[in-house]
Design an enzyme around this catalytic site. Structure first.
Site, PDB file in Angstrom:
ATOM      1  CG  HIS A 175      51.881  39.526  29.768  1.00 36.91           C
ATOM      2  ND1 HIS A 175      51.995  40.764  30.163  1.00 36.91           N
ATOM      3  CD2 HIS A 175      51.264  38.626  29.363  1.00 36.91           C
ATOM      4  CE1 HIS A 175      51.111  41.432  29.788  1.00 36.91           C
ATOM      5  NE2 HIS A 175      50.189  40.358  28.980  1.00 36.91           N
ATOM      6  CG  ASP A 185      42.882  43.266  37.286  1.00 35.77           C
ATOM      7  OD1 ASP A 185      41.491  42.892  36.782  1.00 35.77           O
ATOM      8  OD2 ASP A 185      43.178  43.929  36.497  1.00 35.77           O
ATOM      9  CE  LYS A 220      41.823  43.360  33.371  1.00 33.35           C
ATOM     10  NZ  LYS A 220      43.717  43.529  33.499  1.00 33.35           N
ATOM     11  CB  CYS A 251      42.803  47.357  35.482  1.00 35.03           C
ATOM     12  SG  CYS A 251      44.287  46.918  34.758  1.00 35.03           S
ATOM     13  CG  HIS A 299      49.688  39.558  32.738  1.00 33.62           C
ATOM     14  ND1 HIS A 299      48.826  39.138  31.787  1.00 33.62           N
ATOM     15  CD2 HIS A 299      50.311  40.567  33.987  1.00 33.62           C
ATOM     16  CE1 HIS A 299      48.577  41.136  32.092  1.00 33.62           C
ATOM     17  NE2 HIS A 299      49.164  41.137  33.456  1.00 33.62           N
ATOM     18  CG  ASP A 323      46.657  41.532  34.634  1.00 35.33           C
ATOM     19  OD1 ASP A 323      45.894  42.097  33.956  1.00 35.33           O
ATOM     20  OD2 ASP A 323      47.597  42.721  35.123  1.00 35.33           O
ATOM     21  CG  HIS A 363      51.623  41.701  37.607  1.00 34.01           C
ATOM     22  ND1 HIS A 363      52.570  42.580  36.587  1.00 34.01           N
ATOM     23  CD2 HIS A 363      50.609  41.763  36.573  1.00 34.01           C
ATOM     24  CE1 HIS A 363      52.170  43.277  35.448  1.00 34.01           C
ATOM     25  NE2 HIS A 363      51.012  42.418  35.435  1.00 34.01           N
TER      26      HIS A 363
HETATM   27  C1  VGL Z   1      47.351  46.260  36.261  1.00 37.44           C
HETATM   28  C2  VGL Z   1      49.649  47.196  36.370  1.00 37.44           C
HETATM   29  C3  VGL Z   1      49.434  46.063  35.355  1.00 37.44           C
HETATM   30  C4  VGL Z   1      45.589  47.007  36.622  1.00 37.44           C
HETATM   31  C5  VGL Z   1      47.780  45.282  35.128  1.00 37.44           C
HETATM   32  O1  VGL Z   1      45.301  45.687  37.459  1.00 37.44           O
HETATM   33  O2  VGL Z   1      45.233  47.829  36.927  1.00 37.44           O
HETATM   34  N1  VGL Z   1      48.090  47.451  36.571  1.00 37.44           N
HETATM   35  N2  VGL Z   1      48.770  45.236  35.216  1.00 37.44           N
HETATM   36 ZN    ZN Z   2      49.016  42.532  34.161  1.00 34.07          ZN
END
Ligand code: VGL
Ligand code: ZN
Length: 193
Positions: free
Chosen positions: A63, A15, A102, A141, A59, A57, A76
């Site tokens: 989401h 991410d 994802k 994540c 979304h 990520d 986000h």
């Molecule tokens: C994440 C919060 C929401 C991450 C993803 O990549 O750690 N954190 N979505």
């Molecule tokens: Zn996320």
């Protein structure tokens, strides 16, 4: 500990997207600082023609993890937006790299790169047994991707200088948990090619 990269190893970069960088909507403090280190890891794997997996990520606008839809996070990494793009300084090899999206359906969140993706089958197809994990966020994540890998039978190395977390305490606890579950914490100098 010292570890030498071998041909059953893969790198997973978690991410490293604009929205998680210091100027993003869900900033991870100092996340931009690990970019050069991650790039060095990417080069190590690239040099040995080993696969590099980039999770992201990805979304939909509605989401379930977003506040307006019952979740805890601001909106986000909406698929296709600037915020969802990989950080411009991130080195993405031309070959032997895979992008794993994802959290792509409105009703499910995925903190793990294995959740609802083909990451496991891509690794298995290539005979990968050990994964080296870096990226953000340590306490979300990275943690869940590492736990997913452990549960699927991979040996896990967390790259200590290639991760950043949202919350300091939670990141500490997450790393402790991962060590208890059998992961190893290694830094750049300890990983040889
Ligand atoms: C994440 C919060 C929401 C991450 C993803 O990549 O750690 N954190 N979505
Ligand atoms: Zn996320």
């Amino acid at each position: 500990m010292k570890v030498a990269i071998s041909n059953r190893d893969a790198l997973i970069v978690v991410d490293m997207q604009n929205d998680f960088m210091p100027l993003g909507v869900l900033p991870v403090k100092e996340a931009d600082r690990i970019v050069p280190v991650i790039n060095n890891y990417v080069e190590k794997f690239e040099r040995k023609s080993l696969p590099v997996f980039f999770t992201r990520d990805w979304h939909p606008e509605n989401h379930t993890s977003f506040r307006d839809f019952g979740g805890v996070w601001p909106s986000h990494c909406v698929a296709g937006t600037e915020g969802a793009k990989f950080y411009p300084g991130l080195k993405i090899p031309a070959d032997n790299k895979f992008i794993i999206s994802k959290g792509t359906s409105p009703e499910f969140d995925a903190y793990s790169g294995f959740q609802g993706t083909i990451l496991d089958s891509l690794l298995k197809e290539r005979g990968i047994r050990r994964v080296f994990i870096c990226g953000v966020a340590t306490d979300f994540c990275v943690k869940n991707t590492a736990l997913g890998a452990i549960n699927l039978g991979y040996q896990v190395f967390i790259l200590s200088d290639g991760i950043k977390g949202v919350f300091e305490d939670l990141s500490e606890t997450s790393l402790k948990l991962l060590m208890e579950e059998g992961a190893s914490l290694v830094s750049y100098d300890e990983v040889s090619v």
